[in-house]
Design a protein around this motif. Sequence first.
Motif, PDB file in Angstrom:
ATOM      1  N   GLY A   1      11.217   7.112   0.833  1.00 23.83           N
ATOM      2  CA  GLY A   1      10.814   8.325   0.122  1.00 23.83           C
ATOM      3  C   GLY A   1       9.658   9.011   0.832  1.00 23.83           C
ATOM      4  O   GLY A   1       9.648  10.238   0.997  1.00 23.83           O
ATOM      5  N   LEU A   2       8.690   8.219   1.283  1.00 20.73           N
ATOM      6  CA  LEU A   2       7.543   8.789   2.004  1.00 20.73           C
ATOM      7  C   LEU A   2       7.986   9.411   3.323  1.00 20.73           C
ATOM      8  O   LEU A   2       7.486  10.463   3.727  1.00 20.73           O
ATOM      9  N   LYS A   3       8.929   8.764   4.002  1.00 19.80           N
ATOM     10  CA  LYS A   3       9.424   9.306   5.272  1.00 19.80           C
ATOM     11  C   LYS A   3      10.030  10.687   5.036  1.00 19.80           C
ATOM     12  O   LYS A   3       9.763  11.639   5.777  1.00 19.80           O
ATOM     13  N   ARG A   4      10.860  10.785   3.984  1.00 14.56           N
ATOM     14  CA  ARG A   4      11.476  12.087   3.679  1.00 14.56           C
ATOM     15  C   ARG A   4      10.423  13.126   3.333  1.00 14.56           C
ATOM     16  O   ARG A   4      10.461  14.260   3.800  1.00 14.56           O
ATOM     17  N   LYS A   5       9.457  12.721   2.508  1.00  9.41           N
ATOM     18  CA  LYS A   5       8.423  13.643   2.038  1.00  9.41           C
ATOM     19  C   LYS A   5       7.590  14.169   3.209  1.00  9.41           C
ATOM     20  O   LYS A   5       7.332  15.375   3.306  1.00  9.41           O
ATOM     21  N   THR A   6       7.178  13.262   4.112  1.00  7.32           N
ATOM     22  CA  THR A   6       6.336  13.704   5.228  1.00  7.32           C
ATOM     23  C   THR A   6       7.133  14.612   6.159  1.00  7.32           C
ATOM     24  O   THR A   6       6.599  15.595   6.679  1.00  7.32           O
ATOM     25  N   ILE A   7       8.412  14.318   6.354  1.00  4.70           N
ATOM     26  CA  ILE A   7       9.219  15.148   7.249  1.00  4.70           C
ATOM     27  C   ILE A   7       9.443  16.532   6.622  1.00  4.70           C
ATOM     28  O   ILE A   7       9.290  17.562   7.284  1.00  4.70           O
TER      29      ILE A   7
ATOM     30  N   ALA B   1       0.838  -1.203   0.000  1.00  2.00           N
ATOM     31  CA  ALA B   1       0.000   0.000   0.000  1.00  2.00           C
ATOM     32  C   ALA B   1       0.872   1.251   0.000  1.00  2.00           C
ATOM     33  O   ALA B   1       0.617   2.201  -0.751  1.00  2.00           O
ATOM     34  N   LEU B   2       1.933   1.245   0.817  1.00  2.00           N
ATOM     35  CA  LEU B   2       2.785   2.434   0.905  1.00  2.00           C
ATOM     36  C   LEU B   2       3.599   2.616  -0.374  1.00  2.00           C
ATOM     37  O   LEU B   2       3.862   3.742  -0.810  1.00  2.00           O
TER      38      LEU B   2
END
Lengths: 246, 113
Positions: A230-236, A176-177
Motif C-alpha cells: 500500500g505504501l509503495k502504491r501511495k508513494t508512487i 514500523a512500515l
Amino acid sequence: MSADGRILKISVWRSGADADAGSFQDFQVPANQHQTVLDVVSWIQQNQDPSLSYRFACRVGMCGSCAMMVNGKPRWTCRTHVKKVLEDGFMRIEPLRNLPVIKDLVTDMDPFFDKWIAAEGVFHPTKSRHDAFASIKPDNPARIEANKAVECINCAVCFAACDVVANNADYLGPAALNRTWSLVNDARDGGQAARLQAISQSGGCHNCHSQQGCTNFCPNELNPTASIAGLKRKTIATMFKRGQHA
Amino acid sequence: MIAPHRKHALWLAYALHRASGLALAVFLPVHFYVLSLALTTDGRLDDFLIWSDQPLVKFAEFGLIFLLAIHFFGGLRLMALEFLPWSPRQKTYAAFALAGSFFVSCTFLLSAA
Ligand code: HEM
Ligand code: SF4
Ligand code: SF4
Ligand code: FES
C-alpha cells in the motif's frame, strides 16, 4: 499442570562476558500437557538457574515483550505451545534475531522502536480538545485499511523474520512500515507529507522484496507485506501528482 | 541448508526470482552476442546453430527458457502483489508461475526434440 513423565531437551543461549558472544547451555525440563515455550524458560529460571535473563509481562499475547527464536523461528513464547514447535523432543531457544543482545534471551529493542519514529509512525494531531470529535464512519475505505494494520503488539517477530532487516541496517522494517500505513489511512493526521517523505527514502518501503516472512510469522495475523505494498502504491501515486505541479 | 525462518513457499519463490534474475543477467549478453553473429560474420551463426543442435545444448536452452519464464511470471506476480488490491492467494500464484514456466519450457523441449 500435570507432568507426564517425559523430559524435554532444551538448549538455551547464554551470554558470555561480552553480551553478543556466548554459547548454548543445555537443560532438562519436565514436560507438561499444556506448556508454552515461556513456561519452559520460566521453569529453568525458577528451578535450575536464577541468573537466566528473559523478558515477559502479560503472558496472554498482549504486551509483545516475550518474543524469542525457537528452533530458528521467531515466536511469541507466551502463546506458543511447546508441542507445536518441539522437534524430536528438542527445543533451541535464542534471543530474537536482528537485534543486539543485552543478556541471554533479552534483546535491546531500541533500534526497533527508533525505526517506528524514523518511519513517522507517530500521530500528528490536527485538532485540540476544544474541537469536536472527528467522525469517521466504520465503512470508510481508509478506515477499513487502517483497521487491518492496527492490532500490532510491537513484538518484533516480523522484524526478526525479515532478511532485508538482516542485510540492510537502514531498513525501517515491517512493523514500523505497517504502523505508517495505518497512519497514512488516518484522516485526522496532519503529517502525511513528512511521512511519505520518510518512507520513500533509502531504507523505506521500496526496499521490501515481498518475501512475506513478516506475514508468515506475525502472531497477530497482520499482513505487513500488504501494508508495505500500500505504501509503495501511495508513494508512487504521490510522485506522479508532484510531477504534474513541477 | 535453508535457515528455518526461510522455510516457506514465498521465501523460496523470492530465492528463485533472485537466482533466475542473476542467471539471466549473465546469460543474456551471451545470447545477444550470438544473435549479433548473424549480422556480422558470415557463417559463424550457422556454425553455432549446428553446435546448438546437440541434445545437451538443447537441454541447457530448456533451462534458460525456464529461467526466463519463471522470472517473467514471478515478476508479474510481484507487480500484481504490489500494484493491485491485495489477494490472499499468493502461494497459489507462485505455484502457477512455477507450473506455467515448466509448461513453456517443456513445450520448447518437446518441439526441439
Ligand atoms: C521478462 C520480464 C521481467 C519481469 C516482469 C521482471 C520483473 C522483476 C521484478 C518485479 C523484480 C523485483 C523483485 C524484488 O523486488 O525482489 C525483478 C528483479 C530482478 N530482475 Fe527482473 N524482470 C524481468 C526481466 C529480467 C531480465 C531480462 C533480467 C536479466 C537481465 C532480470 C534481472 C533481474 C535481477 C538481477 C533482479 C534482482 C533480483 C532481486 O532483487 O532479488 N529481469 N525483476
Ligand atoms: S515482505 Fe518485506 S518487510 Fe516483510 S519480511 Fe519480506 S522483505 Fe521484510
Ligand atoms: S506486525 Fe505482527 S509480528 Fe510485527 S511487531 Fe506487530 S504484531 Fe509483532
Ligand atoms: S508476555 Fe506479553 S505477549 Fe507474551
